[in-house]
Write a protein that holds these residues in place. Structure first.
Motif, PDB file in Angstrom:
ATOM      1  N   THR A  68      21.580  -7.092 -33.680  1.00  0.00           N
ATOM      2  CA  THR A  68      22.545  -7.857 -33.583  1.00  0.00           C
ATOM      3  C   THR A  68      22.767  -8.728 -35.043  1.00  0.00           C
ATOM      4  O   THR A  68      21.956  -9.026 -35.631  1.00  0.00           O
ATOM      5  CB  THR A  68      22.500  -8.984 -32.372  1.00  0.00           C
ATOM      6  N   VAL A  69      24.035  -9.116 -35.178  1.00  0.00           N
ATOM      7  CA  VAL A  69      24.351  -9.738 -36.462  1.00  0.00           C
ATOM      8  C   VAL A  69      25.278 -10.860 -36.096  1.00  0.00           C
ATOM      9  O   VAL A  69      26.182 -11.018 -35.369  1.00  0.00           O
ATOM     10  CB  VAL A  69      25.113  -8.973 -37.315  1.00  0.00           C
ATOM     11  N   ASP A  70      24.875 -12.290 -36.189  1.00  0.00           N
ATOM     12  CA  ASP A  70      25.401 -13.535 -36.167  1.00  0.00           C
ATOM     13  C   ASP A  70      26.021 -14.019 -37.566  1.00  0.00           C
ATOM     14  O   ASP A  70      25.410 -14.444 -38.499  1.00  0.00           O
ATOM     15  CB  ASP A  70      24.706 -14.649 -35.637  1.00  0.00           C
ATOM     16  N   PHE A 113      25.061  -1.960 -35.445  1.00  0.00           N
ATOM     17  CA  PHE A 113      25.174  -3.316 -35.792  1.00  0.00           C
ATOM     18  C   PHE A 113      26.232  -4.052 -34.919  1.00  0.00           C
ATOM     19  O   PHE A 113      27.322  -3.620 -35.172  1.00  0.00           O
ATOM     20  CB  PHE A 113      25.245  -3.572 -37.262  1.00  0.00           C
ATOM     21  N   SER A 114      25.595  -4.843 -33.965  1.00  0.00           N
ATOM     22  CA  SER A 114      26.729  -5.476 -33.048  1.00  0.00           C
ATOM     23  C   SER A 114      26.925  -6.907 -33.752  1.00  0.00           C
ATOM     24  O   SER A 114      26.032  -7.886 -33.742  1.00  0.00           O
ATOM     25  CB  SER A 114      26.064  -5.609 -31.939  1.00  0.00           C
ATOM     26  N   VAL A 115      28.244  -6.933 -34.387  1.00  0.00           N
ATOM     27  CA  VAL A 115      28.611  -8.176 -35.262  1.00  0.00           C
ATOM     28  C   VAL A 115      29.295  -9.021 -34.536  1.00  0.00           C
ATOM     29  O   VAL A 115      30.362  -8.856 -33.845  1.00  0.00           O
ATOM     30  CB  VAL A 115      29.186  -7.812 -36.463  1.00  0.00           C
ATOM     31  N   SER A 168      33.238  -9.952 -31.313  1.00  0.00           N
ATOM     32  CA  SER A 168      32.458  -8.908 -31.885  1.00  0.00           C
ATOM     33  C   SER A 168      32.839  -7.564 -31.882  1.00  0.00           C
ATOM     34  O   SER A 168      33.659  -7.068 -31.242  1.00  0.00           O
ATOM     35  CB  SER A 168      31.469  -8.930 -30.472  1.00  0.00           C
ATOM     36  N   ARG A 169      32.297  -7.022 -33.020  1.00  0.00           N
ATOM     37  CA  ARG A 169      32.537  -5.604 -33.257  1.00  0.00           C
ATOM     38  C   ARG A 169      31.293  -4.877 -33.643  1.00  0.00           C
ATOM     39  O   ARG A 169      30.259  -5.432 -34.215  1.00  0.00           O
ATOM     40  CB  ARG A 169      33.600  -5.489 -34.291  1.00  0.00           C
ATOM     41  N   ASP A 170      31.380  -3.602 -33.630  1.00  0.00           N
ATOM     42  CA  ASP A 170      30.121  -2.602 -33.806  1.00  0.00           C
ATOM     43  C   ASP A 170      30.374  -1.856 -35.060  1.00  0.00           C
ATOM     44  O   ASP A 170      31.662  -1.458 -35.407  1.00  0.00           O
ATOM     45  CB  ASP A 170      29.865  -1.751 -32.731  1.00  0.00           C
ATOM     46  N   LEU A 171      29.225  -1.812 -35.885  1.00  0.00           N
ATOM     47  CA  LEU A 171      29.255  -0.964 -37.044  1.00  0.00           C
ATOM     48  C   LEU A 171      28.199   0.113 -36.675  1.00  0.00           C
ATOM     49  O   LEU A 171      26.945  -0.069 -36.506  1.00  0.00           O
ATOM     50  CB  LEU A 171      28.911  -1.581 -38.471  1.00  0.00           C
ATOM     51  N   VAL A 172      28.489   1.317 -36.802  1.00  0.00           N
ATOM     52  CA  VAL A 172      27.488   2.515 -36.248  1.00  0.00           C
ATOM     53  C   VAL A 172      27.327   3.117 -37.667  1.00  0.00           C
ATOM     54  O   VAL A 172      28.444   3.648 -38.295  1.00  0.00           O
ATOM     55  CB  VAL A 172      28.098   3.379 -35.425  1.00  0.00           C
TER      56      VAL A 172
END
Length: 383
Positions: A22-24, A44-46, A78-82
């Protein structure tokens, strides 16, 4: 050690097996839930808890090349980076407002064994182009904010908020431009307006940009100015040239952030080659920064930009010509070691007019040794 990466929707099934990190991204920090991970697919779940649209980057060991990025994350979204991450050292950083150099930069380590990159060659080529565009946008975004701080100090003739004068900011601010100069050159009149030297400007054209301001910051003697005493710019003229530089830099920012802007794989490779040619044609001769003598700052930035472009396609080239990759790795490292003998972007470099003839020859030999194999990069990549 580097990887290709991609941004995917939150519900993409391809990421189900990846344990989310997780990323805040807040207004003041970039908090990542883990500082290490095992090689392979990482997610990474941003989440944006701030009040501006933000971006999240996974950067390579040099802190420059973008391994993966997720952009346009709105407040509360929230958006994801893979990414397919190879073992190595990385950095994470967030960029609220999507300009500047970002906040909350932290080290991130990937352990484990080397993994096979996902996808066929074409998919890797496509992703290399996506990552390079992200790098260009990042450098130009930093250039926008850096240029504004520089011209503010230049116009007011007082130190910037960090206590540095325009003369002190000149060389380091230009690094963001020098790393991606071939991109600016691809947009027609922008590079001449932003970065032409006095000798490059036709008599009927107006001379503007960095080097016009350079001459005023580092005024030449009459002997250095063709026998004519240099007349400093007036306050109004300083404002004019400052505003023009900011405006032209914004045009460059707008161009690389156009939704249709992209680069081809051969353009990436040719960009790396072109940056070394910039060193050979301007920095080694001392003609680029004829008034400030800060050529080695430009040299370093050109070298970094060339290496970023090369490393973005390195894994693809290695499958075709591993010997070329081995040679390029060695010669990039050798030239960087030679240049480091004279300083760094952080600490400053030796001014070019203080180098001996032998020292200039040493640098030129290193450039020539790298330029020859680098010239083979495009043909190998697309052949």
């Amino acid at each position: 050690m580097f990887a290709l990466a991609g941004c995917v929707p939150n519900n993409a099934s391809t990421t189900d097996a990846a344990a989310a990190i997780t990323v805040d991204s807040s207004a003041t920090d970039c908090t990542v839930s883990a500082g290490t991970a095992t090689s392979g697919t990482l997610k990474f779940s941003v989440t944006n808890s701030g009040d501006q649209v933000t971006e999240f980057y996974l950067l390579a060991e040099d802190g420059l090349r973008i391994v993966g990025e997720v952009e346009n994350v709105g407040p509360g979204i929230s958006r994801d980076l893979v990414v397919q991450a190879q073992p190595g050292d990385y950095f994470t950083v967030c960029k609220p407002g999507m300009v500047g150099d970002g906040i909350g930069r932290s080290s991130f380590t990937v352990t484990g064994d080397k993994v096979q990159l996902a996808g066929d060659v074409q998919e890797q080529v496509d992703q290399a182009a996506v990552n390079y565009v992200a790098y260009v946008k990042d450098q130009v975004g930093q250039l926008v904010t850096g240029t504004q701080a520089f011209v503010d100090a230049f116009v007011s003739d007082t130190p910037s908020p960090d206590g540095k004068t325009a003369a002190e900011l000149y060389a380091t601010t230009r690094a963001n431009y020098e790393r991606i100069e071939p991109v600016a050159e691809s947009f027609g009149d922008l590079d001449p307006a932003i970065d032409f030297r006095e000798a490059d400007v036709p008599a009927e054209d107006e001379w503007t940009g960095w080097h016009r301001i350079e001459k005023d910051l580092f005024p030449p003697t009459a002997d250095e100015n063709g026998g004519t005493e240099y007349v400093p710019l007036t306050a109004e003229e300083r404002t004019y040239y400052a505003d023009k530089l900011v405006s032209d830099t914004q045009l460059l920012y707008d161009a690389v952030n156009d939704p249709d802007y992209t680069v081809s794989i051969d353009a990436i490779a040719n960009g790396a080659i072109g940056l070394l040619e910039e060193v050979a044609s301007g920095k080694i001769t001392g003609e680029e920064e004829i008034w400030s003598h800060t050529d080695l700052w430009d040299f370093q930035a050109n070298l970094e930009g060339a290496k970023v472009a090369y490393e973005g396609v390195r894994d693809i080239v290695e499958t075709k010509d591993p010997d070329l990759v081995k040679t390029l790795d060695e010669r990039f490292a050798s030239l960087q070691d030679t240049l480091a003998e004279y300083g760094s972007l952080n600490s400053g470099f030796t001014y070019y007019d203080e180098l001996t003839t032998d020292q200039v020859k040493q640098l030129a030999d290193g450039v020539n040794a790298l330029s020859e194999p680098l010239s083979q990069l495009t043909a190998t990549l697309v052949g």
